[in-house]
Design an enzyme around this catalytic site. Sequence first.
Site, short mmCIF file in Angstrom:
data_model
loop_
_atom_site.label_atom_id
_atom_site.label_comp_id
_atom_site.label_asym_id
_atom_site.label_seq_id
_atom_site.Cartn_x
_atom_site.Cartn_y
_atom_site.Cartn_z
N THR A 14 0.78 -1.18 0.09
CA THR A 14 -0.06 -0.08 -0.19
C THR A 14 0.93 1.04 0.06
O THR A 14 2.15 1.30 -0.12
CB THR A 14 -0.76 0.12 1.32
OG1 THR A 14 0.06 0.38 2.37
CG2 THR A 14 -1.68 -1.23 1.41
N THR B 184 -1.55 -2.94 19.17
CA THR B 184 -1.11 -1.54 19.80
C THR B 184 -1.72 -1.40 21.28
O THR B 184 -2.60 -1.95 21.52
CB THR B 184 -1.68 -0.58 18.68
OG1 THR B 184 -1.63 0.95 19.27
CG2 THR B 184 -3.19 -0.65 18.45
N ASP B 185 -1.12 -0.27 21.73
CA ASP B 185 -1.46 0.14 23.08
C ASP B 185 -2.96 0.94 23.06
O ASP B 185 -3.55 1.08 24.13
CB ASP B 185 -0.44 0.93 24.01
CG ASP B 185 -0.05 2.14 23.10
OD1 ASP B 185 -0.54 2.30 22.07
OD2 ASP B 185 0.70 2.99 23.81
N GLU B 186 -3.09 1.41 21.78
CA GLU B 186 -4.55 2.27 21.57
C GLU B 186 -5.59 1.49 21.72
O GLU B 186 -6.82 2.39 21.97
CB GLU B 186 -4.18 2.98 19.98
CG GLU B 186 -3.04 3.77 19.85
CD GLU B 186 -3.14 4.78 18.55
OE1 GLU B 186 -4.22 4.85 18.26
OE2 GLU B 186 -2.01 4.78 18.04
N TYR C 35 -9.20 3.35 13.87
CA TYR C 35 -8.18 2.34 13.99
C TYR C 35 -7.91 1.51 15.03
O TYR C 35 -7.80 0.38 14.99
CB TYR C 35 -6.91 3.46 13.87
CG TYR C 35 -5.52 2.59 14.12
CD1 TYR C 35 -4.98 1.43 13.28
CD2 TYR C 35 -4.79 2.95 15.21
CE1 TYR C 35 -3.68 1.09 13.61
CE2 TYR C 35 -3.51 2.28 15.63
CZ TYR C 35 -3.08 1.28 14.67
OH TYR C 35 -2.01 0.51 15.11
N LYS D 132 -8.24 -2.58 15.31
CA LYS D 132 -7.07 -3.45 15.86
C LYS D 132 -7.68 -4.35 17.08
O LYS D 132 -7.15 -5.34 17.32
CB LYS D 132 -5.96 -2.66 16.36
CG LYS D 132 -5.12 -1.94 15.48
CD LYS D 132 -4.38 -2.88 14.29
CE LYS D 132 -3.11 -3.80 15.03
NZ LYS D 132 -2.56 -4.35 14.27
N PRO E 70 3.78 21.38 12.40
CA PRO E 70 2.40 21.10 12.94
C PRO E 70 2.44 20.35 14.21
O PRO E 70 2.43 19.21 14.02
CB PRO E 70 1.56 20.86 11.88
CG PRO E 70 2.67 19.85 11.13
CD PRO E 70 3.68 20.41 11.33
P1 NAD Z 1 2.87 0.46 8.32
O1 NAD Z 1 1.64 1.25 8.03
O2 NAD Z 1 4.31 1.26 8.26
O3 NAD Z 1 3.08 -0.66 7.55
C1 NAD Z 1 2.14 -1.70 7.36
C2 NAD Z 1 2.35 -2.61 6.28
O4 NAD Z 1 1.21 -3.39 5.98
C3 NAD Z 1 2.95 -1.80 4.84
O5 NAD Z 1 3.78 -2.17 4.32
C4 NAD Z 1 1.56 -2.00 3.99
O6 NAD Z 1 1.89 -2.31 2.44
C5 NAD Z 1 1.29 -3.60 4.37
N1 NAD Z 1 -0.33 -4.03 4.27
C6 NAD Z 1 -1.43 -3.02 4.59
N2 NAD Z 1 -2.62 -3.62 4.12
C7 NAD Z 1 -2.22 -4.91 3.72
C8 NAD Z 1 -2.82 -6.24 3.21
N3 NAD Z 1 -4.20 -6.16 3.35
N4 NAD Z 1 -2.16 -7.28 2.86
C9 NAD Z 1 -0.75 -7.07 3.04
N5 NAD Z 1 -0.16 -5.97 3.61
C10 NAD Z 1 -0.65 -5.18 3.96
O7 NAD Z 1 2.53 0.09 9.98
P2 NAD Z 1 3.84 -0.03 11.22
O8 NAD Z 1 3.96 1.05 11.68
O9 NAD Z 1 4.77 -0.84 10.62
O10 NAD Z 1 2.82 -1.06 12.15
C11 NAD Z 1 2.91 -2.35 11.98
C12 NAD Z 1 2.26 -3.26 12.83
O11 NAD Z 1 2.40 -2.72 14.17
C13 NAD Z 1 0.59 -2.75 12.74
O12 NAD Z 1 -0.29 -3.86 13.20
C14 NAD Z 1 0.26 -1.85 13.73
O13 NAD Z 1 -1.03 -1.82 14.16
C15 NAD Z 1 1.38 -2.40 15.08
N6 NAD Z 1 1.82 -1.13 15.65
C16 NAD Z 1 2.45 0.28 15.24
C17 NAD Z 1 2.94 0.89 16.07
C18 NAD Z 1 3.73 2.31 15.66
O14 NAD Z 1 3.99 3.01 16.36
N7 NAD Z 1 3.79 2.12 14.27
C19 NAD Z 1 2.75 0.71 17.34
C20 NAD Z 1 2.12 -0.17 17.87
C21 NAD Z 1 1.76 -1.43 17.17
#
Ligand code: NAD
Length: 335
Positions: free
Chosen positions: A34, A132-134, A158, A162, A213
Amino acid sequence: MLLVTGGAGFIGSNFVLSALAATGEPIVNLDKLTYAGNLANLDALRGDARHAFVKGDICDRALVRQLLERHRPRAVMHLAAESHVDRSIEGPAEFVQTNVVGTFALLEEARTYWLQLAAPERAAFRFLHVSTDEVYGSLGPDDPAFGETTPYAPNSPYSATKAASDHLVRAYWHTYGLPALITNCSNNYGPHQFPEKLIPLMIHQALAGKPLPVYGDGQNVRDWLFVLDHCTALRTVLERGRPGEVYNIGGSAEMKNIDLVKTLCALLDDARPRTGGSYADLITFVKDRPGHDRRYAIDSRKIQAEIGWKPQESFQSGLKKTVRWYLDQRERRAA
Ligand code: NAD
């Protein structure tokens, strides 16, 4: 062999790179690419036979089935998601599709695959769901940090999707015995983050001399964790976590958004002084995000005490590395 979903995104790519460097165990990486997925995050693995990238959707059950049957992974590390709160407010449908329907599709295919494994492989199989903690909602200034038994109270589309996916994963353990684990992590920062998120956004804006911002009054508190510490935690949960358990992961680094932005500006002032003043002069307060959660904080005592993980980076050291990384990237692109 591991099947990683979302391995071209921010945390996923850091996980793939660090896991391969640490253990050398082969990885099949399923990612839809994506807007948030970026194959350049995985450039270092070009030609590396231990990494197989597959462009595809976790909702595509036939594809997931084929990957499980062909590669026979010992675990699924599920990171694919729609992950940006602001986008979930603009358009929640994609979040329901990937985060809920997609997780359901993966669980169903993983369950079918797991059931036909021989007994030792079946016992060793893991489904690790990264969350996530959210999902726990928002804290008041004096509330204790989120623990694993804090009731769910998601506030954004979101976090609601989750939370729904976490409930499905939990149900697959309780109902079918699928050896699943859930991790709930606080805000990550570090290399390879998409520039819509707070820290890379601020660095890009600052270096372009554009306004920084800050939502609302800037007093929203987040608990920050360096992404490679999160990746180590995920590997620790995979190897030592107990199926059916939830592990909260956090950096014990609570910070108000405005203080974070000021700290970033000070680091940039040192590394790349700005003519005519500090980067902090660019800070502007903008209309708050609707329903903006006030405070998140994670109690990570369980993962520390039970399976011996703790973060290696302090917020200061991690942030310094992160700023350095984004500056180096810019220099490389400019060269
Ligand atoms: P991100 O948005 O950077 O990456 C998500 C990835 O998933 C992308 O590479 C995207 O192409 C892929 N993707 C999306 N929809 C898809 C689908 N239908 N099929 C296959 N691939 C798909 O997200 P991130 O920040 O790396 O987060 C990764 C995970 O960790 C998520 O589950 C998020 O909820 C969780 N998380 C993130 C954070 C944070 O601070 N970024 C904190 C806690 C938990």
